[in-house]
Design an enzyme around this catalytic site. Structure first.
Site, mmCIF file in Angstrom:
data_model
loop_
_atom_site.group_PDB
_atom_site.id
_atom_site.type_symbol
_atom_site.label_atom_id
_atom_site.label_comp_id
_atom_site.label_asym_id
_atom_site.label_seq_id
_atom_site.Cartn_x
_atom_site.Cartn_y
_atom_site.Cartn_z
ATOM 1 N N GLU A 259 -0.605 -9.585 -0.660
ATOM 2 C CA GLU A 259 -2.057 -9.762 -0.337
ATOM 3 C C GLU A 259 -2.779 -9.949 -1.693
ATOM 4 O O GLU A 259 -3.581 -10.796 -2.064
ATOM 5 C CB GLU A 259 -2.538 -8.894 0.604
ATOM 6 C CG GLU A 259 -1.983 -8.774 1.991
ATOM 7 C CD GLU A 259 -2.380 -7.691 2.794
ATOM 8 O OE1 GLU A 259 -1.972 -6.555 2.447
ATOM 9 O OE2 GLU A 259 -2.805 -7.893 4.035
ATOM 10 N N GLY B 58 0.363 -5.099 0.929
ATOM 11 C CA GLY B 58 -0.877 -5.271 -0.070
ATOM 12 C C GLY B 58 -0.467 -5.713 -1.364
ATOM 13 O O GLY B 58 -1.298 -6.513 -1.740
ATOM 14 N N GLU C 19 4.641 -5.131 7.223
ATOM 15 C CA GLU C 19 3.553 -4.030 7.737
ATOM 16 C C GLU C 19 4.183 -3.775 9.228
ATOM 17 O O GLU C 19 4.121 -2.666 9.606
ATOM 18 C CB GLU C 19 2.372 -4.432 7.735
ATOM 19 C CG GLU C 19 1.569 -4.228 6.574
ATOM 20 C CD GLU C 19 1.587 -5.491 5.544
ATOM 21 O OE1 GLU C 19 2.480 -6.511 5.858
ATOM 22 O OE2 GLU C 19 0.766 -5.484 4.660
ATOM 23 N N ALA D 30 0.846 -1.164 0.041
ATOM 24 C CA ALA D 30 -0.107 0.097 0.051
ATOM 25 C C ALA D 30 0.880 1.186 0.002
ATOM 26 O O ALA D 30 1.937 1.144 0.465
ATOM 27 C CB ALA D 30 -1.055 -0.059 1.095
HETATM 28 N N1 CAA Z 1 4.665 3.310 -0.898
HETATM 29 C C1 CAA Z 1 4.890 4.402 -1.102
HETATM 30 N N2 CAA Z 1 6.384 4.445 -1.743
HETATM 31 C C2 CAA Z 1 6.843 3.296 -1.974
HETATM 32 C C3 CAA Z 1 6.455 2.228 -1.539
HETATM 33 C C4 CAA Z 1 5.398 1.930 -0.625
HETATM 34 N N3 CAA Z 1 4.928 0.773 -0.061
HETATM 35 N N4 CAA Z 1 7.697 1.205 -1.528
HETATM 36 C C5 CAA Z 1 8.336 1.867 -2.350
HETATM 37 N N5 CAA Z 1 8.322 3.288 -2.583
HETATM 38 C C6 CAA Z 1 8.957 4.414 -3.037
HETATM 39 C C7 CAA Z 1 10.079 4.933 -2.225
HETATM 40 O O1 CAA Z 1 9.822 5.812 -1.249
HETATM 41 C C8 CAA Z 1 10.991 5.297 -3.217
HETATM 42 O O2 CAA Z 1 10.552 6.495 -3.612
HETATM 43 P P1 CAA Z 1 11.679 7.656 -3.765
HETATM 44 O O3 CAA Z 1 12.263 7.235 -5.187
HETATM 45 O O4 CAA Z 1 10.786 8.846 -4.069
HETATM 46 O O5 CAA Z 1 12.301 7.726 -2.541
HETATM 47 C C9 CAA Z 1 10.689 4.354 -4.504
HETATM 48 O O6 CAA Z 1 9.543 3.720 -4.338
HETATM 49 C C10 CAA Z 1 12.142 3.248 -4.646
HETATM 50 O O7 CAA Z 1 11.995 2.617 -3.444
HETATM 51 P P2 CAA Z 1 13.406 2.454 -2.623
HETATM 52 O O8 CAA Z 1 14.288 3.357 -2.913
HETATM 53 O O9 CAA Z 1 13.115 2.134 -1.096
HETATM 54 O O10 CAA Z 1 13.724 1.123 -3.331
HETATM 55 P P3 CAA Z 1 14.640 -0.343 -2.891
HETATM 56 O O11 CAA Z 1 15.048 -0.924 -3.810
HETATM 57 O O12 CAA Z 1 15.872 0.561 -2.029
HETATM 58 O O13 CAA Z 1 13.982 -0.842 -1.583
HETATM 59 C C11 CAA Z 1 11.868 -1.954 -1.076
HETATM 60 C C12 CAA Z 1 12.789 -1.706 -2.265
HETATM 61 C C13 CAA Z 1 12.682 -3.059 -0.089
HETATM 62 C C14 CAA Z 1 10.630 -2.823 -1.653
HETATM 63 C C15 CAA Z 1 11.352 -0.789 -0.033
HETATM 64 O O14 CAA Z 1 10.897 0.166 -1.037
HETATM 65 C C16 CAA Z 1 10.502 -0.935 0.842
HETATM 66 O O15 CAA Z 1 10.640 -1.457 2.052
HETATM 67 N N6 CAA Z 1 9.217 -0.653 0.411
HETATM 68 C C17 CAA Z 1 8.074 -0.637 1.721
HETATM 69 C C18 CAA Z 1 7.642 -1.927 1.409
HETATM 70 C C19 CAA Z 1 6.482 -1.988 2.682
HETATM 71 O O16 CAA Z 1 6.537 -1.538 3.908
HETATM 72 N N7 CAA Z 1 5.219 -2.451 2.052
HETATM 73 C C20 CAA Z 1 4.171 -2.614 3.096
HETATM 74 C C21 CAA Z 1 3.063 -1.308 2.975
HETATM 75 S S1 CAA Z 1 1.490 -1.268 3.963
HETATM 76 C C22 CAA Z 1 0.727 -2.288 3.408
HETATM 77 O O17 CAA Z 1 0.920 -2.796 2.397
HETATM 78 C C23 CAA Z 1 -0.564 -2.484 4.240
HETATM 79 C C24 CAA Z 1 -1.551 -3.509 3.700
HETATM 80 O O18 CAA Z 1 -1.477 -4.714 4.061
HETATM 81 C C25 CAA Z 1 -2.595 -3.046 2.644
#
Ligand code: CAA
Length: 257
Positions: free
Chosen positions: A111, A108, A131, A65
């Protein structure tokens, strides 16, 4: 169909929905989710479509998400907009839905893959529910579909440790149907979708309903649903065609009637 955050196309009897916010790793914003459910709604209503593939493309499925969208939300905001309830538009699809997963399928995104009927993983795929690292829990099935798919202990591990499973480990755990080189993930999923699309669509629909019921009901109730669907299919032209084609040693042609 002109969408901003996804691509949607129909090729023969197979629909393809591609998440398309690459700059943020296909983060699942409400607008993107609305487009996905809209596209699937069109495919549900289009009788020519008999199976659907959902993918994030060659690099990433979806990193979850949209955290930027959620960061400052209150509980009441979340409740009123029912952020994850919107995925009902995916789970209500009656046609077979295949996920073609390359790269991250996190939160998400994972999921969403688990809502699908088959999962084809590229060798780069990574599945996880991170999460907990954000101070929340999965909200679109991550604590419910994992135990039903891979058991309690794996569900606890994935959700409590917030780590990632490789495609190979996911395959060993029965979470994915195939692991293939990432370059061909989408093509393999489309090929399987075409195979399913060539089969009698009403039977496919009843299989999907019956298998999903097995996860929701006690055995006797599930068996009753299966029996009802089995008997129902004898009211279809496709059943007559399928059995006659077998007896006449020819290939059946199925109209979904
Ligand atoms: N939401 C918003 N933006 C996101 C994102 C997310 N879930 N995941 C990545 N991005 C964005 C980053 O902020 C970054 O943006 P900028 O270039 O503007 O800084 C861009 O995408 C590239 O990401 P990274 O620089 O972080 O890329 P990476 O290769 O270094 O890392 C990753 C990749 C490990 C997937 C890392 O991006 C990450 O940990 N992302 C979040 C994963 C996460 O926590 N997901 C769960 C979300 S909550 C949820 O999903 C609730 C639910 O059940 C519905």
């Amino acid at each position: 169909m002109g969408y901003e955050f996804i691509l949607s196309e129909v090729d023969g009897a197979v629909g393809l929905v591609t998440l398309n916010r690459p700059k943020v790793l296909n983060a699942l914003s409400p607008a993107l989710m609305a487009e996905v459910t809209d596209a699937l709604g069109h495919m549900e209503r289009d009788e020519a479509v008999r199976a659907v593939v959902i993918t994030g493309g060659s690099r990433v499925f979806a990193a979850g998400a949209d955290i930027a969208d959620m960061a400052e939300r209150s509980s009441v905001d979340q409740l009123l907009r029912d952020q994850t309830g919107r995925w009902a538009g995916v789970t209500s699809l009656t046609k077979p839905l295949l996920a073609a997963v390359n790269g991250y399928a996190l939160g998400g995104g994972c999921e969403l893959a688990l809502m699908c009927d088959l999962i084809i993983a590229g060798d780069t795929a990574r599945f996880g529910q991170p999460e907990i690292n954000l101070g929340i829990i999965a909200g679109a099935g991550g604590t419910q579909r994992w135990p039903r798919t891979a058991g309690k202990y794996l569900a606890m591990e994935v959700n409590l440790l917030g780590g990632q499973l490789t495609a190979q480990r996911a395959y060993q755990l029965g979470l994915v149907n195939r692991v293939v080189p990432a370059e061909v993930t989408i093509e393999v999923a489309r090929r399987l979708a075409r195979t399913i699309a060539g089969k009698p669509p009403l039977a496919a629909r009843m299989i999907k309903e019956s298998v999903n019921q097995s996860l929701e009901t006690p055995l006797q109730q599930g068996l009753a649903v299966e029996r009802r669907n089995f008997y129902f299919l004898f009211a279809t032209e496709d059943q007559k065609e399928g059995m006659r084609a077998f007896l006449e040693k020819r290939r059946g042609t199925f109209r979904g009637r």
